[in-house]
Design an enzyme around this catalytic site. Sequence first.
Site, PDB file in Angstrom:
ATOM      1  CG  HIS A  62      -0.475   0.032   2.523  1.00  0.00           C
ATOM      2  ND1 HIS A  62      -0.224   1.207   3.181  1.00  0.00           N
ATOM      3  CD2 HIS A  62      -0.155  -0.960   3.402  1.00  0.00           C
ATOM      4  CE1 HIS A  62       0.214   0.946   4.397  1.00  0.00           C
ATOM      5  NE2 HIS A  62       0.279  -0.361   4.553  1.00  0.00           N
ATOM      6  CD  GLU A 198      -3.031  -1.635   5.447  1.00  0.00           C
ATOM      7  OE1 GLU A 198      -3.050  -2.699   6.069  1.00  0.00           O
ATOM      8  OE2 GLU A 198      -2.663  -0.556   5.989  1.00  0.00           O
ATOM      9  CD  GLU A 199      -1.735   2.198   7.629  1.00  0.00           C
ATOM     10  OE1 GLU A 199      -2.429   1.730   8.545  1.00  0.00           O
ATOM     11  OE2 GLU A 199      -0.560   1.850   7.427  1.00  0.00           O
ATOM     12  CG  HIS A 309       0.285   2.557  12.591  1.00  0.00           C
ATOM     13  ND1 HIS A 309      -1.052   2.293  12.568  1.00  0.00           N
ATOM     14  CD2 HIS A 309       0.785   1.965  11.486  1.00  0.00           C
ATOM     15  CE1 HIS A 309      -1.349   1.563  11.508  1.00  0.00           C
ATOM     16  NE2 HIS A 309      -0.237   1.341  10.837  1.00  0.00           N
TER      17      HIS A 309
END
Lengths: 335, 334
Positions: A62, A198-199, A309
């Site tokens: 991604h 994606e996130e 993250h």
Amino acid sequence: MLELIKELCNIDGVSGGEAPVRERIISLIDGFCEWSVDPLGNLLCFKKGRKPANKKVMFAAHMDEVGFIVTGIDGEGFLKLGAVGGILESALHGRVLRKGDLKCVIGGKTWHLVRNDDKKEYAKLDDLYGDIGAKSKEEAEKHVSPGDLFAFDVETADFGANSLCGKALDDRAGCAIMVDMIRSELEYDAHFAFTVCEEVGLRGAGPAAFSVRPDVAVVLESTTAADICGSEGGKRVTVQGDGVAVSFADRATLYDRELFALVCETAEKNGIKFQVKSAIAGGNDSGSIHRAAAGVKTTALSIPARYIHTSQSTVNKADVLASRALAEAVLSAAQ
Amino acid sequence: MNYLKTLSALEAPSGAEHGVAPALAELLKPYTSDVRITALGSVVGVIPCGEPEAKKLMLDAHLDSVAAFVTELVEGGFVRVGVVGMDRRVMLNAEFTILGKGENVRAVPCVLPPHLQKESGKVPEDSEMAFDTGLPLDELKKKAAIGDPVIFTPKYAELLGGRAACTSGDNRASCAVVLRALELAKGKKAQSDVIVSFASQEESGGSGACTAAFEYAPDEAIILDVSFAQTPDTPYPKAGKLGGGVMIGFSPRLSRELTDRLRAAADRIGEAYQSEVMPRDTGTDADEIAVSGKGIPCAMLSTPLRYMHTPAEVTDAADIESAAKILAEYIING
């Protein structure tokens, strides 16, 4: 390829704003494959190998990264921000963000003025605010609108003895591996999907897989490495330096058992360092790819990333190279 | 010169400030070559006005920044630290540099993802935090040792309208005020000998300031520091307005007469200022300097600053300039 990872990480592409990343990737792969951009913004590529493939293999990584979205501007010119993707509460306060050249501090109440009890808990994003230095709402509105995206203002760079540290390694490292594969000679034909969003719920990958209709999908990702000070055994999830991580299950996917076994066997046969992810946790584009159309046998090869993250995630370079090697070996083994 | 940008890049953690003395001596060179380091690490420059028996005015701006110190080197290349002044709530989110033996080492705070945290959302105690150097322990030991200072990695980011977010805005913003005031006053006859004290160890209790004040025994002192600027959670009068001008301090611990003269200087040149009222202590070097030796009359000029003790302290260049103009007027005309 390691230089390319740094370059791609230093481009900002928060979910929904992946275009700058996609454009740079296109400039790198153009001429090495056939490519198109689908309706959601996924970049779909077909690379001719030395031989036609018996099994259609699609690699996926991604392009998007976690970040922030402006939800409003208050009367004094401070921004209200929402998180795009899962960002730890400890990764907010005091961080500088950027939108192009514009910088924004995530501000909160001054330490000295906070009651002792409140010093023990992290402020929620709702209680923090974005400070771009504007002196009024009008001045802020000249530079920012609700919906604008901000990324962590940090440069991804070499770190420690053999690592990289920065933002967006999840999953620009995977993107860089795919770019490197496309620019090199492959044994078999292969498809590559650089996905969006994606996130924010694995949004892009499903439609990408629907369009490509692969027999086998190989998701190139990064995953939690909790092998830090004080953490032991299986709680570490993956361990940096122990090679690329192969998943049997996470919160989004129960991976195909045969493919899982084939991947492990292929790694052993080729002397590629690998480990099996030791927790059923997290999730990646496999979650939507494996259930696309009539279903796709899917595997995930993940680079162990510490502090994922946050603005300072780290990956080990040897693990990145192991992921690259295993991806190519799996392409052949899957035939 | 953008003094704040230059100064915020200096590595001067509380208690280990002496390393930046040459850089400060260089900045003071246009005004004096009489620069030295005190026993406790303050960097002091003396600028005589040329009159014998002249009054001595000390300008105190603390040089040190909040810091941490390595307390343990751990297997796997991790370090644990003890903290002096840093806002713990931002520490797991900050970039750190260990000032090791002749070499800086980057340290990344260790955080677990939420599903592996015992209590998510809790700010850890100092002893619960660890930092990752990415180095094998034997290599780390060659570069860093217990006791080495750890600082927020210097960073300077320009915001809109002359504002900036930087590390060590507390108190390099005030060091910038002093240097800019000297620049403005250059070539003009001063009323006093000016003693510039870039004091050490404010964040750990003011030991640098009181010892420098004792040694140089000024007749009066102006303490330049930063103070809270308004944010959505901190309205007037708890804080001053960023961009609203320097804050002149009022406290029983400060000299009314000197404070009035400072206000008069601001009024003479028509420079706007704000008032900061502190009913008890000032929380600055003024608390120490005022009772140094036989006692020293003190006044305060504070630059408004947001997000104190984080790596992104926000100040406004207009406030620094306004403070410097008032200070220069006082140096020249008293």
